[in-house]
Motif scaffolding. Structure first.
Motif, short mmCIF file in Angstrom:
data_model
loop_
_atom_site.label_atom_id
_atom_site.label_comp_id
_atom_site.label_asym_id
_atom_site.label_seq_id
_atom_site.Cartn_x
_atom_site.Cartn_y
_atom_site.Cartn_z
N UNK A 17 38.50 -8.69 65.26
CA UNK A 17 38.89 -8.92 63.91
C UNK A 17 40.46 -8.95 63.69
N UNK A 18 40.93 -8.10 64.54
CA UNK A 18 42.58 -8.54 64.22
C UNK A 18 43.02 -9.64 64.69
N UNK A 19 42.47 -10.27 65.80
CA UNK A 19 42.82 -11.57 66.32
C UNK A 19 42.39 -12.54 65.27
N UNK A 20 41.41 -12.57 64.59
CA UNK A 20 40.69 -13.40 63.73
C UNK A 20 41.90 -13.56 62.47
N UNK A 21 42.22 -12.36 61.95
CA UNK A 21 43.18 -12.34 61.10
C UNK A 21 44.44 -12.71 61.10
N UNK A 22 44.84 -12.25 62.40
CA UNK A 22 46.22 -12.89 62.85
C UNK A 22 46.29 -14.34 63.02
N UNK A 23 45.06 -15.02 63.33
CA UNK A 23 45.14 -16.43 63.52
C UNK A 23 44.92 -17.33 62.14
N UNK A 24 44.43 -16.44 61.38
CA UNK A 24 44.16 -17.38 59.83
C UNK A 24 45.20 -16.68 58.87
#
Length: 178
Positions: A126-133
């Protein structure tokens, strides 16, 4: 040199107004939601993860609240603590302005970690998804800071300087859009 005279309000309906800043929040969150679901879908097809993108829908709801609460509390604590200590009822008056990026970031991190632990999902996904978007939302927020004459830079004489007439008559760096 550019003379800045932009109106932070897009439309007014009596006492209710639509502002560029709120529009940037909404657009950034909607983009992040859409983009995160696309990434989850592709990771599921590739076999890298095995969970439904519907869990991301639940996280987005929590993230919206954590951005607002964290951003406001960050502003209160880091920038105007003494004032809000004397006027605690004004902490809830977010329509008067006062949000901090780092407060929102802290809120998002805490909410994501708690959500991930409760749903038994690796928090780094989830942290990767947030940092990507998140960058598109941050970009839109900085454009809104420019429109609102906020976070301006120091005095300069460069040709692309901006005079924020709501602030003063000094040519400044448009640091919001750097």
């Amino acid at each position: 040199m550019y003379i800045h005279n932009l109106d932070p309000v897009i439309l007014e309906f009596g006492v209710i107004s639509l502002r560029w800043y709120s529009l940037s929040y909404v657009a950034g969150i909607l983009f992040g939601w859409w983009y995160g679901k696309k990434i989850i879908s592709r990771l599921n097809v590739a076999g890298a993860i095995k969970f439904s993108s519907e869990i991301f829908d639940d996280l987005i709801t929590i993230l919206v609240l954590s951005i607002i609460i964290g951003g406001r509390l960050g502003y209160v604590i880091f920038y105007n603590f003494d004032y809000y200590l004397d006027n605690p009822y004004e902490i809830l008056m977010i329509w008067k302005g006062g949000m901090s990026f780092h407060g929102g970031l802290i809120g998002v991190l805490i909410a994501t970690i708690i959500f991930s632990n409760r749903n038994n999902v690796n928090k780094y996904i989830f942290l990767d998804l947030i940092s990507a978007s998140a960058p598109i939302g941050i970009f839109l927020g900085r454009i809104s800071n420019f429109i609102n004459s906020e976070l301006y830079g120091r005095e300069t004489d460069i040709w692309w300087s901006v005079v924020f007439v709501k602030v003063d008559d000094i040519s400044r760096h448009p640091s919001q859009i750097y």
